[in-house]
Design a protein around this motif. Structure first.
Motif, PDB file in Angstrom:
ATOM      1  N   ALA A   1      12.412   3.610  -0.014  1.00 20.62           N
ATOM      2  CA  ALA A   1      11.310   2.737   0.415  1.00 20.62           C
ATOM      3  C   ALA A   1      10.027   3.531   0.643  1.00 20.62           C
ATOM      4  CB  ALA A   1      11.697   1.977   1.667  1.00 20.62           C
ATOM      5  N   GLY A   2      10.061   4.846   0.488  1.00 22.23           N
ATOM      6  CA  GLY A   2       8.813   5.591   0.555  1.00 22.23           C
ATOM      7  C   GLY A   2       8.826   6.778   1.488  1.00 22.23           C
ATOM      8  N   SER A   3       9.281   6.596   2.743  1.00 24.04           N
ATOM      9  CA  SER A   3       9.254   7.720   3.679  1.00 24.04           C
ATOM     10  C   SER A   3      10.162   7.442   4.857  1.00 24.04           C
ATOM     11  CB  SER A   3       7.837   7.951   4.210  1.00 24.04           C
ATOM     12  OG  SER A   3       7.856   8.840   5.309  1.00 24.04           O
ATOM     13  N   ILE A   4      10.738   8.493   5.396  1.00 29.04           N
ATOM     14  CA  ILE A   4      11.519   8.377   6.625  1.00 29.04           C
ATOM     15  C   ILE A   4      10.572   8.006   7.781  1.00 29.04           C
ATOM     16  CG2 ILE A   4      11.335  10.816   7.245  1.00 29.04           C
ATOM     17  CD1 ILE A   4      14.195  10.731   8.227  1.00 29.04           C
ATOM     18  N   GLY A   5       9.282   8.234   7.570  1.00 30.93           N
ATOM     19  CA  GLY A   5       8.274   7.949   8.607  1.00 30.93           C
ATOM     20  C   GLY A   5       7.944   6.477   8.804  1.00 30.93           C
TER      21      GLY A   5
ATOM     22  N   LYS B   1       8.556  -2.367  -7.601  1.00 37.91           N
ATOM     23  CA  LYS B   1       7.383  -2.959  -6.956  1.00 37.91           C
ATOM     24  C   LYS B   1       7.793  -3.512  -5.582  1.00 37.91           C
ATOM     25  CE  LYS B   1       7.172  -5.878 -10.368  1.00 37.91           C
ATOM     26  NZ  LYS B   1       8.396  -5.355 -10.995  1.00 37.91           N
ATOM     27  N   PRO B   2       6.819  -3.693  -4.692  1.00 33.91           N
ATOM     28  CA  PRO B   2       7.150  -4.350  -3.425  1.00 33.91           C
ATOM     29  C   PRO B   2       7.824  -5.681  -3.752  1.00 33.91           C
ATOM     30  CG  PRO B   2       4.873  -3.604  -3.405  1.00 33.91           C
ATOM     31  CD  PRO B   2       5.382  -3.354  -4.795  1.00 33.91           C
ATOM     32  N   GLY B   3       8.847  -6.034  -3.047  1.00 32.03           N
ATOM     33  CA  GLY B   3       9.555  -7.276  -3.356  1.00 32.03           C
ATOM     34  C   GLY B   3      10.828  -6.988  -4.145  1.00 32.03           C
TER      35      GLY B   3
ATOM     36  N   GLY C   1       0.796  -1.226   0.000  1.00 31.47           N
ATOM     37  CA  GLY C   1       0.000   0.000   0.000  1.00 31.47           C
ATOM     38  C   GLY C   1       0.827   1.274   0.000  1.00 31.47           C
ATOM     39  N   THR C   2       2.166   1.124  -0.025  1.00 31.98           N
ATOM     40  CA  THR C   2       3.009   2.322  -0.119  1.00 31.98           C
ATOM     41  C   THR C   2       3.826   2.219  -1.403  1.00 31.98           C
ATOM     42  OG1 THR C   2       4.983   1.456   0.993  1.00 31.98           O
ATOM     43  CG2 THR C   2       3.240   2.331   2.403  1.00 31.98           C
ATOM     44  N   THR C   3       4.324   3.357  -1.873  1.00 33.77           N
ATOM     45  CA  THR C   3       5.060   3.327  -3.137  1.00 33.77           C
ATOM     46  C   THR C   3       6.456   3.905  -2.973  1.00 33.77           C
ATOM     47  OG1 THR C   3       3.943   5.393  -3.657  1.00 33.77           O
ATOM     48  CG2 THR C   3       3.115   3.412  -4.761  1.00 33.77           C
ATOM     49  N   SER C   4       7.347   3.390  -3.788  1.00 29.93           N
ATOM     50  CA  SER C   4       8.720   3.892  -3.829  1.00 29.93           C
ATOM     51  C   SER C   4       8.771   5.048  -4.824  1.00 29.93           C
ATOM     52  CB  SER C   4       9.644   2.772  -4.290  1.00 29.93           C
ATOM     53  OG  SER C   4      10.903   3.298  -4.630  1.00 29.93           O
ATOM     54  N   PRO C   5       9.625   6.042  -4.571  1.00 30.57           N
ATOM     55  CA  PRO C   5       9.809   7.091  -5.600  1.00 30.57           C
ATOM     56  C   PRO C   5      10.478   6.543  -6.860  1.00 30.57           C
ATOM     57  CG  PRO C   5      11.315   7.417  -3.763  1.00 30.57           C
ATOM     58  CD  PRO C   5      10.393   6.318  -3.363  1.00 30.57           C
ATOM     59  N   LEU C   6      11.003   5.321  -6.804  1.00 28.63           N
ATOM     60  CA  LEU C   6      11.569   4.700  -8.012  1.00 28.63           C
ATOM     61  C   LEU C   6      10.415   4.225  -8.886  1.00 28.63           C
ATOM     62  CD1 LEU C   6      14.434   2.557  -6.448  1.00 28.63           C
ATOM     63  CD2 LEU C   6      14.617   4.787  -7.563  1.00 28.63           C
TER      64      LEU C   6
ATOM     65  N   PRO D   1      17.813  -2.019  -7.551  1.00 28.52           N
ATOM     66  CA  PRO D   1      17.518  -2.345  -6.149  1.00 28.52           C
ATOM     67  C   PRO D   1      17.319  -3.842  -5.911  1.00 28.52           C
ATOM     68  CG  PRO D   1      15.646  -1.238  -7.196  1.00 28.52           C
ATOM     69  CD  PRO D   1      16.808  -1.116  -8.128  1.00 28.52           C
ATOM     70  N   GLU D   2      16.826  -4.537  -6.935  1.00 30.89           N
ATOM     71  CA  GLU D   2      16.529  -5.966  -6.760  1.00 30.89           C
ATOM     72  C   GLU D   2      17.803  -6.803  -6.681  1.00 30.89           C
ATOM     73  OE1 GLU D   2      16.014  -4.155  -9.466  1.00 30.89           O
ATOM     74  OE2 GLU D   2      17.257  -5.202 -10.951  1.00 30.89           O
TER      75      GLU D   2
END
Ligand code: ATP
Ligand code: MG
Length: 378
Positions: free
Chosen positions: A278-282, A143-145, A134-139, A254-255
């Motif tokens: 990975a999406g956010s420092i949060g 994809k997740p994985g 449910g979150t996205t990478s800026p890349l 990244p893979e």
């Protein structure tokens, strides 16, 4: 206890800013998990060590701080750092006054975080990174994985050993040195830890990062120790990479990466890049481990005190939930850790996210949703 049920004593150090907010949320979720699973107990104690404490006592920690925390099984830490208020340039005298009231970053870092990490021998700093559902990478095409890394950072020496000095201060010929320290003991133990980590993961791949083309002493030493330790781990596939090339590889391939081991400075930088990718420092967690288990280990979200969003209900509590899951895994409760992450990812996948992840939910709403998931799953 007659049931053989384990009670873990957890020291909470919320610290400053959103550290206070997210540690509160972390405690709520951990209590929910313990109550629901009913297989272990958690006994929390709060410590007020923070920048407010510093302003009152002139130090971040009381003299017996180490003795106090050694009685605990783990430390859950928020963030330290006083508000870095940046007033408009023309407010000269106000700016000077604020700076006097403020605590410089290096004081809080050395006064609290490092003052605990170093004597507690937490020499391995571990930063898992992956894209949560449910979150996205800026890349663009990631994809997740595709991105599932563990960065192992040497946490006791190297470039942050604090070895160096200044002379001729104020003169045109003033100099400052900051010497990197690499000891046989320090490099070998982090290398063994990194190989063990790589071995425990499905892909059994380790990338050893250095800058051995430019730094011919410490970095070549680091590479040599890696080669030696590798002999004891024949099932781990090793490759070596210069840190500058590593940054491009993280973005472009990244893979191709799984477990990474790097020095204190290099891993500090690479893991911030990893958190952003990975999406956010949060969402990013970190563990400061004493692998000998002689001392308690310390777990913290990687983000800082973030005074720009403090008190607004905007802080993403996911980094602290993930941190709590890593803590449970270290304490020997892997099922609870997996269940917690399952709950968190069900929530992010349902679109219940804070602003930093592109959502519109408040901190408390995310926590409530995770508690509801724990109730459903457990
Ligand atoms: P410190 O000085 O203690 O390092 P900081 O103010 O520099 O703290 P960072 O944690 O480094 O803050 O984060 C930079 C910015 O990212 C913050 O100003 C904030 O806007 C955002 N941020 C950090 N953590 C979170 C979080 N948990 N949820 C949402 N936004 C966050
Ligand atoms: Mg900062």
């Amino acid at each position: 206890a007659p049931t053989g049920r384990q009670t873990y004593k957890i020291a909470l150090i919320p610290g400053d800013g959103i550290g206070i907010e997210v540690i509160h949320e972390g405690k709520v979720v951990l209590q929910k998990l313990a109550a629901k699973l009913n297989t272990f107990d958690l006994d929390f104690e709060d410590f007020e060590w923070s920048s407010a404490y510093y302003k009152k006592h002139g130090k971040y920690l009381p003299d017996d701080a180490l003795a106090q925390v050694k009685k605990f099984n783990a430390i859950l830490f928020g963030a330290v750092g006083a508000p870095g208020i940046v007033p408009p340039l023309h407010w000269n005298w106000i700016a000077r006054l604020i700076t006097k009231l403020d605590v410089p970053d290096h004081i809080s870092l050395w006064g609290l975080r490092l003052a605990l990490c170093q004597p507690l021998q937490q020499y391995a700093n571990v930063r898992p990174t992956r894209i949560l559902r449910g979150t996205t990478s800026p890349l663009r095409n990631c994809k997740p994985g595709d991105l599932n890394w563990v960065i192992v950072r040497e946490n006791s020496e190297g470039e942050y050993a604090g070895h160096g000095g200044t002379s001729h201060t104020g003169e045109a010929w003033s100099v400052a040195t900051e010497t990197s320290i690499f000891t046989r003991h320090g490099v070998e133990r982090i290398m063994r830890f990194a190989f063990e980590t790589a071995k425990s993961r499905p892909r059994k791949k380790l990338t050893v990062v250095t800058k051995s083309n430019a730094q011919r002493n410490g970095m070549v030493f680091w590479d040599n120790v890696a080669t030696e330790v590798a002999k004891d781990f024949p099932d781990v596939e090793v490759d070596k990479m210069l840190v500058d090339a590593m940054t491009t590889r993280m973005v472009l391939k990244p893979e191709s990466i799984d477990t990474v081991v790097a020095t204190n400075l290099h891993a500090d930088i690479l893991s911030d890049l990893a958190a952003a990718l990975a999406g956010s420092i949060g969402i990013a967690p970190t563990s400061n481990l004493d692998p000998t288990r002689e001392n308690p280990s310390m777990f913290e979200p990687i983000h800082g005190s973030a005074f720009d969003i403090t008190g607004k209900g905007l802080a993403n509590p996911v980094a602290t939930f993930w941190t709590a899951a890593e803590m449970l895994r270290w304490l020997g409760q892997p099922e609870a850790a997996t269940l917690l992450m399952e709950s968190v990812e069900n929530v992010t996948e349902a679109g219940i996210k804070t602003v930093d992840l592109g959502g519109s939910q408040k901190t408390r709403e995310v926590t409530d949703a995770v508690c509801t998931e724990i109730q459903k799953l457990a």
